[in-house]
Design a protein around this motif. Structure first.
Motif, PDB file in Angstrom:
ATOM      1  N   ILE A   7      11.136  -0.712   8.404  1.00  0.00           N
ATOM      2  CA  ILE A   7      12.178  -1.004   8.229  1.00  0.00           C
ATOM      3  C   ILE A   7      12.985  -0.447   6.992  1.00  0.00           C
ATOM      4  CG2 ILE A   7      13.901  -3.017   8.082  1.00  0.00           C
ATOM      5  CD1 ILE A   7      11.496  -4.624   9.505  1.00  0.00           C
ATOM      6  N   PRO A   8      14.225  -0.016   7.230  1.00  0.00           N
ATOM      7  CA  PRO A   8      14.947   0.726   6.133  1.00  0.00           C
ATOM      8  C   PRO A   8      15.156  -0.116   5.033  1.00  0.00           C
ATOM      9  CG  PRO A   8      16.098   1.529   8.051  1.00  0.00           C
ATOM     10  CD  PRO A   8      15.039   0.274   8.372  1.00  0.00           C
ATOM     11  N   LEU A   9      14.903   0.503   3.649  1.00  0.00           N
ATOM     12  CA  LEU A   9      14.687  -0.199   2.539  1.00  0.00           C
ATOM     13  C   LEU A   9      13.971  -1.562   2.392  1.00  0.00           C
ATOM     14  CD1 LEU A   9      18.704  -0.159   1.671  1.00  0.00           C
ATOM     15  CD2 LEU A   9      17.033   1.431   1.021  1.00  0.00           C
ATOM     16  N   VAL A  10      13.945  -2.140   3.408  1.00  0.00           N
ATOM     17  CA  VAL A  10      13.198  -3.699   3.259  1.00  0.00           C
ATOM     18  C   VAL A  10      11.779  -3.486   3.336  1.00  0.00           C
ATOM     19  CG1 VAL A  10      12.911  -5.785   4.727  1.00  0.00           C
ATOM     20  CG2 VAL A  10      14.995  -4.917   4.849  1.00  0.00           C
ATOM     21  N   SER A  11      11.065  -2.578   4.061  1.00  0.00           N
ATOM     22  CA  SER A  11       9.820  -2.483   4.057  1.00  0.00           C
ATOM     23  C   SER A  11       9.454  -1.937   2.750  1.00  0.00           C
ATOM     24  CB  SER A  11       9.348  -1.395   5.184  1.00  0.00           C
ATOM     25  OG  SER A  11       9.583  -2.245   6.555  1.00  0.00           O
ATOM     26  N   PHE A  12      10.189  -0.942   2.160  1.00  0.00           N
ATOM     27  CA  PHE A  12       9.851  -0.405   0.751  1.00  0.00           C
ATOM     28  C   PHE A  12       9.823  -1.225  -0.179  1.00  0.00           C
ATOM     29  CE2 PHE A  12      10.861   1.813  -3.072  1.00  0.00           C
ATOM     30  CZ  PHE A  12       9.950   2.820  -3.361  1.00  0.00           C
ATOM     31  N   ALA A  13      10.847  -2.185  -0.205  1.00  0.00           N
ATOM     32  CA  ALA A  13      10.856  -3.281  -1.400  1.00  0.00           C
ATOM     33  C   ALA A  13       9.575  -4.323  -1.077  1.00  0.00           C
ATOM     34  CB  ALA A  13      12.175  -4.059  -1.136  1.00  0.00           C
ATOM     35  N   LEU A  14       9.400  -4.722   0.189  1.00  0.00           N
ATOM     36  CA  LEU A  14       8.493  -5.750   0.631  1.00  0.00           C
ATOM     37  C   LEU A  14       7.031  -5.142   0.025  1.00  0.00           C
ATOM     38  CD1 LEU A  14       9.379  -7.492   3.825  1.00  0.00           C
ATOM     39  CD2 LEU A  14       9.595  -8.342   1.328  1.00  0.00           C
ATOM     40  N   GLN A  15       6.925  -3.777   0.234  1.00  0.00           N
ATOM     41  CA  GLN A  15       5.410  -3.168  -0.041  1.00  0.00           C
ATOM     42  C   GLN A  15       5.594  -2.704  -1.435  1.00  0.00           C
ATOM     43  OE1 GLN A  15       5.284  -1.692   4.656  1.00  0.00           O
ATOM     44  NE2 GLN A  15       4.834  -0.122   3.061  1.00  0.00           N
ATOM     45  N   ARG A  16       6.674  -2.942  -2.304  1.00  0.00           N
ATOM     46  CA  ARG A  16       6.694  -2.579  -3.596  1.00  0.00           C
ATOM     47  C   ARG A  16       6.393  -1.167  -3.656  1.00  0.00           C
ATOM     48  NH1 ARG A  16       3.513  -7.481  -6.905  1.00  0.00           N
ATOM     49  NH2 ARG A  16       4.845  -9.199  -6.095  1.00  0.00           N
ATOM     50  N   GLY A  17       6.837  -0.097  -2.704  1.00  0.00           N
ATOM     51  CA  GLY A  17       6.709   1.108  -2.674  1.00  0.00           C
ATOM     52  C   GLY A  17       5.494   1.738  -2.635  1.00  0.00           C
ATOM     53  N   ARG A  18       4.652   1.165  -1.950  1.00  0.00           N
ATOM     54  CA  ARG A  18       3.322   1.642  -1.737  1.00  0.00           C
ATOM     55  C   ARG A  18       2.884   1.497  -0.299  1.00  0.00           C
ATOM     56  NH1 ARG A  18       0.367   2.892  -6.141  1.00  0.00           N
ATOM     57  NH2 ARG A  18       1.327   2.314  -8.163  1.00  0.00           N
ATOM     58  N   CYS A  19       2.042   2.278   0.245  1.00  0.00           N
ATOM     59  CA  CYS A  19       1.466   2.179   1.466  1.00  0.00           C
ATOM     60  C   CYS A  19       0.574   0.851   1.677  1.00  0.00           C
ATOM     61  CB  CYS A  19       0.703   3.366   1.841  1.00  0.00           C
ATOM     62  SG  CYS A  19      -0.692   3.351   3.205  1.00  0.00           S
ATOM     63  N   ALA A  20       0.762   0.379   2.759  1.00  0.00           N
ATOM     64  CA  ALA A  20       0.117  -0.948   3.106  1.00  0.00           C
ATOM     65  C   ALA A  20      -1.487  -0.884   3.194  1.00  0.00           C
ATOM     66  CB  ALA A  20       0.800  -1.708   4.136  1.00  0.00           C
ATOM     67  N   ALA A  21      -1.782   0.627   3.815  1.00  0.00           N
ATOM     68  CA  ALA A  21      -2.926   0.619   4.165  1.00  0.00           C
ATOM     69  C   ALA A  21      -3.692   1.101   3.094  1.00  0.00           C
ATOM     70  CB  ALA A  21      -3.111   1.700   5.222  1.00  0.00           C
ATOM     71  N   CYS A  22      -3.221   1.934   2.214  1.00  0.00           N
ATOM     72  CA  CYS A  22      -4.190   2.586   1.010  1.00  0.00           C
ATOM     73  C   CYS A  22      -3.743   2.716  -0.378  1.00  0.00           C
ATOM     74  CB  CYS A  22      -4.389   4.212   1.303  1.00  0.00           C
ATOM     75  SG  CYS A  22      -2.868   5.090   1.218  1.00  0.00           S
ATOM     76  N   GLY A  23      -2.434   1.913  -0.506  1.00  0.00           N
ATOM     77  CA  GLY A  23      -1.878   1.839  -1.634  1.00  0.00           C
ATOM     78  C   GLY A  23      -1.132   3.045  -2.228  1.00  0.00           C
ATOM     79  N   THR A  24      -1.068   4.256  -1.492  1.00  0.00           N
ATOM     80  CA  THR A  24      -0.617   5.193  -2.171  1.00  0.00           C
ATOM     81  C   THR A  24       0.934   5.105  -2.633  1.00  0.00           C
ATOM     82  OG1 THR A  24      -2.187   6.737  -1.300  1.00  0.00           O
ATOM     83  CG2 THR A  24       0.007   7.764  -2.020  1.00  0.00           C
ATOM     84  N   ARG A  25       1.467   5.616  -3.539  1.00  0.00           N
ATOM     85  CA  ARG A  25       2.834   5.290  -3.871  1.00  0.00           C
ATOM     86  C   ARG A  25       3.654   6.082  -3.079  1.00  0.00           C
ATOM     87  NH1 ARG A  25       5.497   3.027  -7.939  1.00  0.00           N
ATOM     88  NH2 ARG A  25       3.554   2.803  -9.107  1.00  0.00           N
ATOM     89  N   ILE A  26       4.855   5.537  -2.308  1.00  0.00           N
ATOM     90  CA  ILE A  26       5.661   6.112  -1.357  1.00  0.00           C
ATOM     91  C   ILE A  26       6.740   6.717  -2.371  1.00  0.00           C
ATOM     92  CG2 ILE A  26       7.431   5.654   0.395  1.00  0.00           C
ATOM     93  CD1 ILE A  26       5.834   3.162   1.187  1.00  0.00           C
ATOM     94  N   ALA A  27       7.190   7.857  -2.082  1.00  0.00           N
ATOM     95  CA  ALA A  27       8.169   8.902  -2.626  1.00  0.00           C
ATOM     96  C   ALA A  27       9.654   7.891  -2.723  1.00  0.00           C
ATOM     97  CB  ALA A  27       8.382  10.148  -2.111  1.00  0.00           C
ATOM     98  N   TRP A  28      10.013   7.808  -3.898  1.00  0.00           N
ATOM     99  CA  TRP A  28      11.548   7.206  -3.856  1.00  0.00           C
ATOM    100  C   TRP A  28      12.629   7.884  -3.011  1.00  0.00           C
ATOM    101  CZ3 TRP A  28      13.644   2.779  -5.747  1.00  0.00           C
ATOM    102  CH2 TRP A  28      12.786   1.795  -6.370  1.00  0.00           C
ATOM    103  N   ARG A  29      12.278   9.047  -2.403  1.00  0.00           N
ATOM    104  CA  ARG A  29      13.101  10.042  -1.683  1.00  0.00           C
ATOM    105  C   ARG A  29      13.621   9.114  -0.517  1.00  0.00           C
ATOM    106  NH1 ARG A  29      13.218  15.331   0.394  1.00  0.00           N
ATOM    107  NH2 ARG A  29      13.741  15.856  -1.846  1.00  0.00           N
ATOM    108  N   TYR A  30      12.585   8.355   0.051  1.00  0.00           N
ATOM    109  CA  TYR A  30      12.640   7.647   1.135  1.00  0.00           C
ATOM    110  C   TYR A  30      13.885   6.618   1.218  1.00  0.00           C
ATOM    111  CZ  TYR A  30       8.775  10.342   2.895  1.00  0.00           C
ATOM    112  OH  TYR A  30       7.929  11.070   3.326  1.00  0.00           O
ATOM    113  N   PRO A  31      13.757   5.727   0.538  1.00  0.00           N
ATOM    114  CA  PRO A  31      14.816   4.603   0.304  1.00  0.00           C
ATOM    115  C   PRO A  31      16.291   5.275  -0.208  1.00  0.00           C
ATOM    116  CG  PRO A  31      13.292   4.416  -1.482  1.00  0.00           C
ATOM    117  CD  PRO A  31      12.792   5.386  -0.744  1.00  0.00           C
ATOM    118  N   VAL A  32      16.091   6.402  -0.994  1.00  0.00           N
ATOM    119  CA  VAL A  32      17.452   6.878  -1.485  1.00  0.00           C
ATOM    120  C   VAL A  32      18.084   7.541  -0.460  1.00  0.00           C
ATOM    121  CG1 VAL A  32      18.217   8.640  -2.796  1.00  0.00           C
ATOM    122  CG2 VAL A  32      16.495   7.092  -4.037  1.00  0.00           C
ATOM    123  N   VAL A  33      17.329   8.383   0.620  1.00  0.00           N
ATOM    124  CA  VAL A  33      18.056   8.836   1.628  1.00  0.00           C
ATOM    125  C   VAL A  33      18.718   7.889   2.729  1.00  0.00           C
ATOM    126  CG1 VAL A  33      17.690  10.121   3.649  1.00  0.00           C
ATOM    127  CG2 VAL A  33      16.785  11.209   1.587  1.00  0.00           C
TER     128      VAL A  33
END
Length: 280
Positions: A76-102
């Protein structure tokens, strides 16, 4: 008069489109690479390399690190990034800020188009235009590619929009804007190459400026290119001073052309020239 509900719906639609743009930005260069490999194999008379299906829909969204599929409720745009604190729910790898910025930028563009034009075909046209520029800017920054798959439809859409009266630009101005946009950078390219023996920009830049000219009219080209050149030079100097220039020591021009186009759309060519201290 645009209601709050209508404006909110436009922003929400922009966020959803922004989520899809992230897929386009990530996958389209790879799709083009695979297409070129197939074409090169055909020219050599060889069988194309066997590859699994890969397009904007297949495979499903997944984490680049662990390859775990991402279900819709974690996309879900923005919401999922915030709820997951910018990390993959499966492995914990950090998600690039590019995604919510776009996503946020696309939502803002759709909201701005709706605010300016109301619920109308012009609003939809300019919103899609802004989304296309956003995708092109991100792809060019990552890969120095400006795909024909986006730039050429952008030009035709600008001419068609002018003919339908959706862009507010007379068709003649849009046509000459496309012609002048392409030929101006084409001329600079060849002059630079003849003088230095080097290529200063790619053909994608010509096509992008042609598309911007088709949407904004020929009058927008001078302030647009001036702003793009100025901002690009500043960013280039900053990257050089901080050691941030990529291999080859170049800065792609497409993102700054896109920025110049958005500023011309938002403020108008005359206002932009005034900001630059030039006679309007």
């Amino acid at each position: 008069m645009l209601s709050t509900l209508e404006w909110s719906a436009a922003v929400l639609l922009g966020l959803l489109v922004g989520s899809f743009l992230n897929v386009v930005i990530h996958r389209l260069p790879t799709m083009l690479q695979r297409r070129w490999e197939v074409e090169c194999a055909a020219l050599r008379g060889e069988e194309p390399p066997a590859q699994p299906p890969y397009n904007l829909l297949v495979p499903r969204s997944h984490c680049p690190a662990c390859r775990a599929s991402i279900p819709w409720w974690r996309n879900i745009p923005l919401v999922s990034f915030a709820l997951q604190r910018g990390r993959c729910a499966a492995c914990g790898t950090r998600i690039a800020w590019r995604y919510p910025v776009v996503e946020l930028a696309c939502g803002a563009l759709f909201g701005a188009a709706a605010w300016r034009y109301g619920v109308s075909y012009p609003a939809l046209a300019w919103a899609v235009w802004g989304a296309a520029l956003l995708a092109l800017a991100a792809i060019d920054w990552d890969t120095t590619l400006l795909p024909d798959d986006i730039t050429l439809p952008l030009t035709w859409a600008g001419l068609i929009g002018a003919a339908l009266g959706w862009t507010g630009v007379p068709l003649a101005d849009a046509l000459w804007g496309a012609v002048a946009g392409y030929l101006s950078l084409w001329s600079v390219y060849w002059a630079f190459k003849l003088l230095t023996g080097k290529e200063g920009m790619g053909y994608g830049d010509f096509k992008l400026l042609a598309g911007l000219g088709a949407w904004l009219g020929w009058q927008a080209l001078i302030p647009l290119v001036l702003v793009a050149s100025l901002v690009g030079a500043v960013v280039g100097l900053v990257l050089k001073a901080t050691g941030g220039l990529r291999e080859g020591r170049y800065v792609p021009f497409g993102p700054f052309l896109a920025l110049g186009g958005l500023l011309v759309w938002a403020a108008g060519p005359k206002t932009l020239l005034t900001w630059l201290g030039l006679p309007a």
